[in-house]
Scaffold this active site. Sequence first.
Site, short mmCIF file in Angstrom:
data_model
loop_
_atom_site.label_atom_id
_atom_site.label_comp_id
_atom_site.label_asym_id
_atom_site.label_seq_id
_atom_site.Cartn_x
_atom_site.Cartn_y
_atom_site.Cartn_z
N ASP A 1 -115.16 -69.92 -40.61
CA ASP A 1 -114.51 -71.03 -41.33
C ASP A 1 -113.66 -71.99 -40.50
O ASP A 1 -112.86 -71.55 -39.67
CB ASP A 1 -113.55 -70.49 -42.39
CG ASP A 1 -114.09 -69.34 -43.17
OD1 ASP A 1 -115.27 -69.00 -43.02
OD2 ASP A 1 -113.31 -68.76 -43.95
N TRP B 1 -118.98 -61.19 -36.16
CA TRP B 1 -117.64 -61.25 -36.73
C TRP B 1 -116.79 -60.06 -36.26
O TRP B 1 -117.30 -58.94 -36.14
CB TRP B 1 -117.74 -61.26 -38.27
CG TRP B 1 -116.44 -61.54 -38.95
CD1 TRP B 1 -115.93 -62.77 -39.27
CD2 TRP B 1 -115.47 -60.58 -39.37
NE1 TRP B 1 -114.71 -62.63 -39.87
CE2 TRP B 1 -114.39 -61.29 -39.95
CE3 TRP B 1 -115.39 -59.19 -39.33
CZ2 TRP B 1 -113.27 -60.67 -40.49
CZ3 TRP B 1 -114.26 -58.56 -39.85
CH2 TRP B 1 -113.21 -59.30 -40.42
N SER C 1 -108.40 -67.02 -42.94
CA SER C 1 -108.38 -68.48 -43.08
C SER C 1 -107.09 -69.02 -43.69
O SER C 1 -106.41 -68.34 -44.45
CB SER C 1 -109.57 -68.94 -43.92
OG SER C 1 -110.72 -68.90 -43.13
N ASP D 1 -106.80 -67.35 -48.06
CA ASP D 1 -107.25 -68.71 -47.74
C ASP D 1 -106.37 -69.80 -48.35
O ASP D 1 -106.86 -70.71 -49.04
CB ASP D 1 -108.72 -68.90 -48.19
CG ASP D 1 -109.66 -67.83 -47.64
OD1 ASP D 1 -109.24 -67.11 -46.71
OD2 ASP D 1 -110.80 -67.71 -48.15
N TRP E 1 -123.21 -66.77 -44.47
CA TRP E 1 -123.15 -65.32 -44.22
C TRP E 1 -124.52 -64.68 -44.36
O TRP E 1 -124.86 -63.75 -43.64
CB TRP E 1 -122.16 -64.65 -45.18
CG TRP E 1 -120.73 -64.99 -44.85
CD1 TRP E 1 -119.89 -65.77 -45.59
CD2 TRP E 1 -119.99 -64.57 -43.70
NE1 TRP E 1 -118.68 -65.87 -44.96
CE2 TRP E 1 -118.70 -65.14 -43.81
CE3 TRP E 1 -120.29 -63.79 -42.58
CZ2 TRP E 1 -117.71 -64.95 -42.84
CZ3 TRP E 1 -119.30 -63.60 -41.63
CH2 TRP E 1 -118.05 -64.17 -41.76
C1 FRU Z 1 -114.92 -66.99 -45.73
C2 FRU Z 1 -114.00 -65.84 -45.35
C3 FRU Z 1 -112.60 -66.10 -45.85
C4 FRU Z 1 -111.76 -65.27 -44.91
C5 FRU Z 1 -112.51 -65.40 -43.61
C6 FRU Z 1 -112.46 -64.21 -42.72
O1 FRU Z 1 -116.01 -67.18 -44.90
O2 FRU Z 1 -114.52 -64.62 -45.87
O3 FRU Z 1 -112.38 -65.82 -47.21
O4 FRU Z 1 -110.45 -65.74 -44.84
O5 FRU Z 1 -113.85 -65.70 -43.95
O6 FRU Z 1 -113.02 -64.47 -41.48
#
Ligand code: FRU
Length: 496
Positions: A40, A64, A100, A169, A307
Amino acid sequence: MGSSGKLREVREYEEKMGAKIPMEKRPAFHLSSRIGWMNDPNGFSFYQGQYHLFYQYYPYNTVWGPCYWGHAVSKDLIHWEYLPAALAPDEEYDKDGCFSGSAIELEDGRQMLIYTGVVKKEMEDGSIRDLQQQCLAFGDGLNYRKYENNPVLTFQDLPKGCSPYDFRDPKIWQEEDGTYRIVTCCATPGRDAKIVLFQSKDGIHWENGRQMIQNFDRFGKVWECPDFFQIDGKWVLLTSPMDMLPEGFEYHNGNGTLCLIGEFDEESGMFTPQHDQAIDYGIDFYATQTLRTPDGRRIMIAWMQNWDTTPGYRLEPTSWFGQMTIPRELSVRNGRLYQWPVKELEQIRRNRVSYENVYVNGEMELDGIRGRCVDMQIEVRSADPEHPYEKFVIRFAAGGRYYTMLSYHPRDCIMKIDRKFSGSRRAIIHQRRAEVPSRDGSVKIRLILDRYSAEAFINEGEQTITANLYTDMGAQRITFNALGAVSMNIVKYDLI
Ligand code: FRU
């Protein structure tokens, strides 16, 4: 390792390793991760004369991992310069990830980051859940110090019926009266999405968490990365719902995107949507974030990935993964969201080539129309209105065994992207369709290509279709093909 140690270590690592990636192995004008993994966009903002863009970042691998915040700045939203990573997961309250969040300039001139600190907790049944709390860091645009009283918002601050494991977020903005607001995503313990709004006088002490909207199972499960703003007299909520079910031609991406346009009641804090749509109709698009430019434009950027299509997509060895979309100017017209590449992109246009009233019936190529870093506008119509054409196709990144295509069927009003032959060796999703209404087969397409991606803006940006492609760079051809007779106008530039 102590707090600053982890950040110092990553800063050294990314500087050394990022420099090893040749410029021509990256997108030319889209931001990609300095090294390792990017998801993000975070903290997209204007501060001290330049745009800042942070991002979810795991530098040590191309998959990730516990998130850092990568950091880049730009004067024009097109040329980005990497700065050292801004945050590392190095405190008790964020040791499993700095998730995020967003950024704002405080009254005292400091830049403040607000993000989600994540700590893994073992449940009674032995499963592991992420405890999520909102945290702050203050800085000067280069270095950031985490707030000594973090976290500033915990599960206890949420309205009743919200789970501590889906609270993340935060997106911040300042109201005209100088007070601050954030929207955060939340969910019931059963994972039904809610958006919660908080307010603050100073940006540091937050109160009055109110539920703005609940999903009631309509659009997917948990909503991620919310953003809320007013534009063209309407209130717009952008969010990225997980686990969506398709509806007609909307929401085909599993982890999709959602734009709700409606009315907001300041008194009750309730948002009432009147219109819903996907934000983008392509394959690779998720987690949007917007800013307001000093000249008042609302600009959105997103992770140019999804994703569902990340795992194992790229086979060739590479040390970066993840790119951002081109920043897009938003507007609301006829009750819908429109997007258009920021006008700053026009500064890097070179070598204009144009054609008018080109007759296409079968396949053709045009002199000067080729390349992988391209800004091309095409207007298509039936050459003979009495006999409308059946299908129009643009193939790009074509050569040898490869091509990606956009095709339009006016009778069904369907625009399709297909990257099956882009060089992918994986059976992931390679096609997506969008409904593009047209009365007589006329359609306008603006296609932006940048080495590893294609973004199509249809009919002035009424729909967008975004996908990445890792086709061999030798595939530079662009061809046109019509079933039936088409007349088209083209203006094409190289982007340099
Ligand atoms: C969205 C997310 C957010 C989170 C972040 C973790 O893509 O899942 O909700 O903050 O990625 O990397």
